[in-house]
Scaffold this motif. Sequence first.
Motif, PDB file in Angstrom:
ATOM      1  N   GLY A  91     104.869 -11.015  -1.210  1.00  0.00           N
ATOM      2  CA  GLY A  91     103.706 -10.180  -1.509  1.00  0.00           C
ATOM      3  C   GLY A  91     102.420 -10.637  -0.846  1.00  0.00           C
ATOM      4  O   GLY A  91     101.365 -10.084  -1.105  1.00  0.00           O
ATOM      5  N   MET A  92     102.483 -11.674   0.003  1.00  0.00           N
ATOM      6  CA  MET A  92     101.292 -12.165   0.708  1.00  0.00           C
ATOM      7  C   MET A  92     101.456 -11.902   2.196  1.00  0.00           C
ATOM      8  O   MET A  92     102.557 -12.010   2.735  1.00  0.00           O
ATOM      9  CB  MET A  92     101.117 -13.677   0.499  1.00  0.00           C
ATOM     10  N   LEU A  93     100.360 -11.571   2.850  1.00  0.00           N
ATOM     11  CA  LEU A  93     100.344 -11.435   4.298  1.00  0.00           C
ATOM     12  C   LEU A  93      99.703 -12.703   4.855  1.00  0.00           C
ATOM     13  O   LEU A  93      98.555 -13.023   4.536  1.00  0.00           O
ATOM     14  CB  LEU A  93      99.536 -10.215   4.732  1.00  0.00           C
ATOM     15  N   ILE A  94     100.447 -13.438   5.667  1.00  0.00           N
ATOM     16  CA  ILE A  94      99.955 -14.687   6.241  1.00  0.00           C
ATOM     17  C   ILE A  94      99.695 -14.452   7.719  1.00  0.00           C
ATOM     18  O   ILE A  94     100.561 -13.969   8.441  1.00  0.00           O
ATOM     19  CB  ILE A  94     100.958 -15.834   6.031  1.00  0.00           C
ATOM     20  N   THR A  95      98.473 -14.760   8.163  1.00  0.00           N
ATOM     21  CA  THR A  95      98.059 -14.558   9.548  1.00  0.00           C
ATOM     22  C   THR A  95      97.501 -15.861  10.087  1.00  0.00           C
ATOM     23  O   THR A  95      96.684 -16.508   9.445  1.00  0.00           O
ATOM     24  CB  THR A  95      96.946 -13.481   9.630  1.00  0.00           C
TER      25      THR A  95
ATOM     26  N   SER B 246     107.644 -16.445  16.133  1.00  0.00           N
ATOM     27  CA  SER B 246     107.198 -15.789  17.368  1.00  0.00           C
ATOM     28  C   SER B 246     105.826 -15.151  17.169  1.00  0.00           C
ATOM     29  O   SER B 246     105.481 -14.689  16.083  1.00  0.00           O
ATOM     30  CB  SER B 246     108.210 -14.734  17.819  1.00  0.00           C
ATOM     31  N   ARG B 247     105.053 -15.139  18.245  1.00  0.00           N
ATOM     32  CA  ARG B 247     103.688 -14.613  18.210  1.00  0.00           C
ATOM     33  C   ARG B 247     103.672 -13.141  18.612  1.00  0.00           C
ATOM     34  O   ARG B 247     104.520 -12.681  19.368  1.00  0.00           O
ATOM     35  CB  ARG B 247     102.789 -15.409  19.153  1.00  0.00           C
ATOM     36  N   LEU B 248     102.662 -12.429  18.141  1.00  0.00           N
ATOM     37  CA  LEU B 248     102.420 -11.052  18.549  1.00  0.00           C
ATOM     38  C   LEU B 248     101.796 -11.064  19.939  1.00  0.00           C
ATOM     39  O   LEU B 248     101.332 -12.106  20.419  1.00  0.00           O
ATOM     40  CB  LEU B 248     101.492 -10.372  17.542  1.00  0.00           C
ATOM     41  N   PRO B 249     101.714  -9.908  20.615  1.00  0.00           N
ATOM     42  CA  PRO B 249     101.111  -9.874  21.967  1.00  0.00           C
ATOM     43  C   PRO B 249      99.684 -10.442  22.024  1.00  0.00           C
ATOM     44  O   PRO B 249      99.287 -11.011  23.035  1.00  0.00           O
ATOM     45  CB  PRO B 249     101.120  -8.384  22.318  1.00  0.00           C
ATOM     46  N   ASP B 250      98.918 -10.338  20.941  1.00  0.00           N
ATOM     47  CA  ASP B 250      97.557 -10.876  20.945  1.00  0.00           C
ATOM     48  C   ASP B 250      97.506 -12.372  20.624  1.00  0.00           C
ATOM     49  O   ASP B 250      96.442 -12.969  20.534  1.00  0.00           O
ATOM     50  CB  ASP B 250      96.654 -10.098  19.984  1.00  0.00           C
ATOM     51  N   GLY B 251      98.685 -12.991  20.435  1.00  0.00           N
ATOM     52  CA  GLY B 251      98.751 -14.424  20.182  1.00  0.00           C
ATOM     53  C   GLY B 251      98.782 -14.793  18.710  1.00  0.00           C
ATOM     54  O   GLY B 251      99.030 -15.940  18.360  1.00  0.00           O
ATOM     55  N   LYS B 252      98.527 -13.820  17.846  1.00  0.00           N
ATOM     56  CA  LYS B 252      98.523 -14.105  16.410  1.00  0.00           C
ATOM     57  C   LYS B 252      99.943 -14.222  15.875  1.00  0.00           C
ATOM     58  O   LYS B 252     100.890 -13.700  16.463  1.00  0.00           O
ATOM     59  CB  LYS B 252      97.809 -12.994  15.636  1.00  0.00           C
ATOM     60  N   ILE B 253     100.060 -14.899  14.772  1.00  0.00           N
ATOM     61  CA  ILE B 253     101.308 -14.957  14.018  1.00  0.00           C
ATOM     62  C   ILE B 253     101.036 -14.247  12.699  1.00  0.00           C
ATOM     63  O   ILE B 253     100.057 -14.563  12.013  1.00  0.00           O
ATOM     64  CB  ILE B 253     101.740 -16.413  13.753  1.00  0.00           C
ATOM     65  N   LYS B 254     101.867 -13.259  12.369  1.00  0.00           N
ATOM     66  CA  LYS B 254     101.717 -12.527  11.114  1.00  0.00           C
ATOM     67  C   LYS B 254     103.080 -12.372  10.473  1.00  0.00           C
ATOM     68  O   LYS B 254     104.048 -12.031  11.152  1.00  0.00           O
ATOM     69  CB  LYS B 254     101.139 -11.125  11.342  1.00  0.00           C
ATOM     70  N   PHE B 255     103.134 -12.610   9.173  1.00  0.00           N
ATOM     71  CA  PHE B 255     104.360 -12.346   8.433  1.00  0.00           C
ATOM     72  C   PHE B 255     104.034 -12.209   6.959  1.00  0.00           C
ATOM     73  O   PHE B 255     102.980 -12.643   6.500  1.00  0.00           O
ATOM     74  CB  PHE B 255     105.416 -13.430   8.675  1.00  0.00           C
ATOM     75  N   LYS B 256     104.970 -11.558   6.237  1.00  0.00           N
ATOM     76  CA  LYS B 256     104.801 -11.389   4.797  1.00  0.00           C
ATOM     77  C   LYS B 256     105.709 -12.364   4.075  1.00  0.00           C
ATOM     78  O   LYS B 256     106.800 -12.678   4.539  1.00  0.00           O
ATOM     79  CB  LYS B 256     105.127  -9.959   4.379  1.00  0.00           C
ATOM     80  N   CYS B 257     105.206 -12.822   2.930  1.00  0.00           N
ATOM     81  CA  CYS B 257     105.957 -13.784   2.131  1.00  0.00           C
ATOM     82  C   CYS B 257     105.616 -13.553   0.669  1.00  0.00           C
ATOM     83  O   CYS B 257     104.470 -13.789   0.265  1.00  0.00           O
ATOM     84  CB  CYS B 257     105.583 -15.204   2.568  1.00  0.00           C
TER      85      CYS B 257
ATOM     86  N   LYS C 299      96.522 -13.216   2.257  1.00  0.00           N
ATOM     87  CA  LYS C 299      96.074 -12.144   1.372  1.00  0.00           C
ATOM     88  C   LYS C 299      97.236 -11.743   0.494  1.00  0.00           C
ATOM     89  O   LYS C 299      98.358 -11.589   0.972  1.00  0.00           O
ATOM     90  CB  LYS C 299      95.625 -10.926   2.182  1.00  0.00           C
ATOM     91  N   ASP C 300      96.937 -11.546  -0.777  1.00  0.00           N
ATOM     92  CA  ASP C 300      97.984 -11.016  -1.638  1.00  0.00           C
ATOM     93  C   ASP C 300      97.748  -9.520  -1.807  1.00  0.00           C
ATOM     94  O   ASP C 300      96.782  -8.960  -1.301  1.00  0.00           O
ATOM     95  CB  ASP C 300      98.079 -11.760  -2.966  1.00  0.00           C
ATOM     96  N   GLU C 301      98.645  -8.872  -2.505  1.00  0.00           N
ATOM     97  CA  GLU C 301      98.556  -7.418  -2.646  1.00  0.00           C
ATOM     98  C   GLU C 301      97.258  -6.980  -3.304  1.00  0.00           C
ATOM     99  O   GLU C 301      96.699  -5.956  -2.968  1.00  0.00           O
ATOM    100  CB  GLU C 301      99.771  -6.907  -3.417  1.00  0.00           C
ATOM    101  N   GLU C 302      96.743  -7.765  -4.243  1.00  0.00           N
ATOM    102  CA  GLU C 302      95.488  -7.419  -4.907  1.00  0.00           C
ATOM    103  C   GLU C 302      94.333  -7.402  -3.917  1.00  0.00           C
ATOM    104  O   GLU C 302      93.467  -6.542  -3.975  1.00  0.00           O
ATOM    105  CB  GLU C 302      95.185  -8.410  -6.038  1.00  0.00           C
ATOM    106  N   ASP C 303      94.316  -8.378  -2.972  1.00  0.00           N
ATOM    107  CA  ASP C 303      93.271  -8.419  -1.952  1.00  0.00           C
ATOM    108  C   ASP C 303      93.312  -7.156  -1.102  1.00  0.00           C
ATOM    109  O   ASP C 303      92.286  -6.573  -0.792  1.00  0.00           O
ATOM    110  CB  ASP C 303      93.425  -9.640  -1.032  1.00  0.00           C
ATOM    111  N   GLU C 304      94.515  -6.743  -0.717  1.00  0.00           N
ATOM    112  CA  GLU C 304      94.662  -5.553   0.111  1.00  0.00           C
ATOM    113  C   GLU C 304      94.199  -4.312  -0.636  1.00  0.00           C
ATOM    114  O   GLU C 304      93.553  -3.442  -0.073  1.00  0.00           O
ATOM    115  CB  GLU C 304      96.117  -5.416   0.579  1.00  0.00           C
ATOM    116  N   GLU C 305      94.508  -4.229  -1.935  1.00  0.00           N
ATOM    117  CA  GLU C 305      94.077  -3.084  -2.738  1.00  0.00           C
ATOM    118  C   GLU C 305      92.552  -3.056  -2.854  1.00  0.00           C
ATOM    119  O   GLU C 305      91.934  -2.001  -2.752  1.00  0.00           O
ATOM    120  CB  GLU C 305      94.710  -3.137  -4.129  1.00  0.00           C
TER     121      GLU C 305
END
Length: 114
Positions: free
Chosen positions: A83-87, A70-81, A98-104
């Motif tokens: 330790g990675m954030l997939i958008t 399912s998509r977010l209200p802005d049309g994007k798809i975001k989920f974690k897998c 992005k993995d956790e190191e990228d976020e840090e």
Amino acid sequence: MRQRKKNETGEAQVTGEQLELIDVGPANLKAIKPIAKRYKAAMRRRQGALKEEIEAKQQILALIKEAKVSRLPDGKIKFKCDGMLITVTPRDELVKVKDEEDEEDEEDEENEEE
């Protein structure tokens, strides 16, 4: 062979075929040559990596579409897998992982700017 001739007004005109390149280079050619070879090798690796990246992106998009996430209200798809954030951004199907190191690293950069 292409040759340059001057016309009546003194302007150069190109006629015929191009002259063959002569084997003359800069005085520091010995220094340039290994770097040019290194550059060419890096370019080939980058092009190979780009091909692999494009193939992986297409596979990610296909799997996400198949899963009907399912998509977010802005049309994007975001989920974690794992330790990675997939958008996935819909307009151009931009994929970010992005993995956790990228976020840090991003948090550290933001803190340095303040």
